[in-house]
Design a protein around this motif. Structure first.
Motif, PDB file in Angstrom:
ATOM      1  N   LEU A   1     146.165  82.075  91.225  1.00  0.00           N
ATOM      2  CA  LEU A   1     146.414  80.640  91.214  1.00  0.00           C
ATOM      3  C   LEU A   1     147.334  80.354  90.044  1.00  0.00           C
ATOM      4  O   LEU A   1     147.002  80.681  88.902  1.00  0.00           O
TER       5      LEU A   1
ATOM      6  N   LEU B   1     146.839  72.422  83.331  1.00  0.00           N
ATOM      7  CA  LEU B   1     145.395  72.522  83.552  1.00  0.00           C
ATOM      8  C   LEU B   1     144.828  73.599  82.640  1.00  0.00           C
ATOM      9  O   LEU B   1     145.392  74.685  82.538  1.00  0.00           O
TER      10      LEU B   1
ATOM     11  N   CYS C   1     149.570  69.739  89.952  1.00  0.00           N
ATOM     12  CA  CYS C   1     149.444  70.814  88.958  1.00  0.00           C
ATOM     13  C   CYS C   1     149.388  72.199  89.609  1.00  0.00           C
ATOM     14  O   CYS C   1     149.319  73.205  88.914  1.00  0.00           O
ATOM     15  N   ILE C   2     149.380  72.244  90.923  1.00  0.00           N
ATOM     16  CA  ILE C   2     149.273  73.514  91.656  1.00  0.00           C
ATOM     17  C   ILE C   2     150.672  74.014  91.996  1.00  0.00           C
ATOM     18  O   ILE C   2     151.431  73.345  92.687  1.00  0.00           O
TER      19      ILE C   2
ATOM     20  N   LEU D   1     143.535  72.931  97.705  1.00  0.00           N
ATOM     21  CA  LEU D   1     144.090  72.700  96.368  1.00  0.00           C
ATOM     22  C   LEU D   1     145.278  71.747  96.401  1.00  0.00           C
ATOM     23  O   LEU D   1     145.427  70.908  95.507  1.00  0.00           O
ATOM     24  N   ARG D   2     146.107  71.870  97.418  1.00  0.00           N
ATOM     25  CA  ARG D   2     147.293  71.011  97.503  1.00  0.00           C
ATOM     26  C   ARG D   2     146.980  69.620  98.042  1.00  0.00           C
ATOM     27  O   ARG D   2     147.870  68.785  98.151  1.00  0.00           O
TER      28      ARG D   2
ATOM     29  N   VAL E   1     140.374  74.098  85.748  1.00  0.00           N
ATOM     30  CA  VAL E   1     140.569  74.978  86.902  1.00  0.00           C
ATOM     31  C   VAL E   1     139.223  75.419  87.463  1.00  0.00           C
ATOM     32  O   VAL E   1     139.028  75.440  88.682  1.00  0.00           O
TER      33      VAL E   1
ATOM     34  N   LYS F   1     144.422  67.169  91.792  1.00  0.00           N
ATOM     35  CA  LYS F   1     145.251  67.958  90.864  1.00  0.00           C
ATOM     36  C   LYS F   1     146.421  68.622  91.588  1.00  0.00           C
ATOM     37  O   LYS F   1     147.044  69.544  91.072  1.00  0.00           O
ATOM     38  N   LYS F   2     146.759  68.133  92.773  1.00  0.00           N
ATOM     39  CA  LYS F   2     147.785  68.773  93.593  1.00  0.00           C
ATOM     40  C   LYS F   2     149.124  68.917  92.881  1.00  0.00           C
ATOM     41  O   LYS F   2     149.856  69.875  93.119  1.00  0.00           O
TER      42      LYS F   2
ATOM     43  N   VAL G   1     153.724  77.798  82.968  1.00  0.00           N
ATOM     44  CA  VAL G   1     152.872  78.074  84.129  1.00  0.00           C
ATOM     45  C   VAL G   1     151.761  79.049  83.710  1.00  0.00           C
ATOM     46  O   VAL G   1     152.046  80.105  83.145  1.00  0.00           O
TER      47      VAL G   1
ATOM     48  N   THR H   1     149.246  77.442  87.897  1.00  0.00           N
ATOM     49  CA  THR H   1     149.094  76.017  87.624  1.00  0.00           C
ATOM     50  C   THR H   1     149.957  75.583  86.441  1.00  0.00           C
ATOM     51  O   THR H   1     150.411  76.420  85.648  1.00  0.00           O
TER      52      THR H   1
ATOM     53  N   THR I   1     148.783  81.542  84.907  1.00  0.00           N
ATOM     54  CA  THR I   1     148.320  82.322  86.055  1.00  0.00           C
ATOM     55  C   THR I   1     146.847  82.649  85.869  1.00  0.00           C
ATOM     56  O   THR I   1     146.445  83.204  84.839  1.00  0.00           O
TER      57      THR I   1
END
Length: 142
Positions: free
Chosen positions: A82, A87, A67-68, A59-60, A92, A64-65, A27, A84, A29
């Motif tokens: 954020l 990405l 990946c969020i 974003l959702r 981003v 790319k939802k 992940v 992800t 940040t």
């Protein structure tokens, strides 16, 4: 206790923009810094809450939802985090430019009914849109 990584950075040297904070467990940040830390200019609590609702929704619902992981405010009220997966920075940056541009078209706060939000009465759409516009201008300079 050990100092956590975000407290190990000298916030007086952080500027506005988009920064990678780090990666853990796959992940990444990102630090969406709207305001210069400790400069006396902060996002109001109501606008912060509204930007969170708008951008989490945008974003959702993006392409790319998947990946969020998370979008939410910094307690210091200078920006947002954020989280992800899969990405890179440029992806981003493009996603955020498109997202904040889309945010400017909102005429109501998503998830703003009592049953949808734990503090539904604390929003400020006009101020949130102003903050989104200013941050989009910052992103467009990157």
């Amino acid at each position: 206790m050990e100092k956590i990584p975000s407290f190990s950075k000298n916030h007086d040297t952080l500027g506005v923009g988009l920064h990678v904070c780090g990666e853990a467990h796959g992940v990444t940040t990102f630090d969406l810094r709207f305001k210069k830390p400790n400069a006396g200019d902060f996002i109001s609590p109501k606008a912060l809450h509204t930007v969170e609702h708008i951008m989490a929704t945008v974003l959702r619902n993006s392409d790319k939802k998947d990946c969020i992981i998370y979008f939410g405010p910094m307690g210091c009220r200078t920006g947002f985090y954020l989280l992800t997966v899969n990405l890179n920075y440029n992806e981003v940056l493009r996603l955020l430019k498109d997202g904040f541009k889309a945010a400017l078209d909102f005429n109501e706060v998503p998830g703003n009914k009592r049953e949808e939000c734990g503090n539904y009465s604390e929003h400020d759409l006009p101020e949130a849109l102003c903050e989104c516009k200013k941050y989009l201008e910052i992103l467009n300079k990157l």
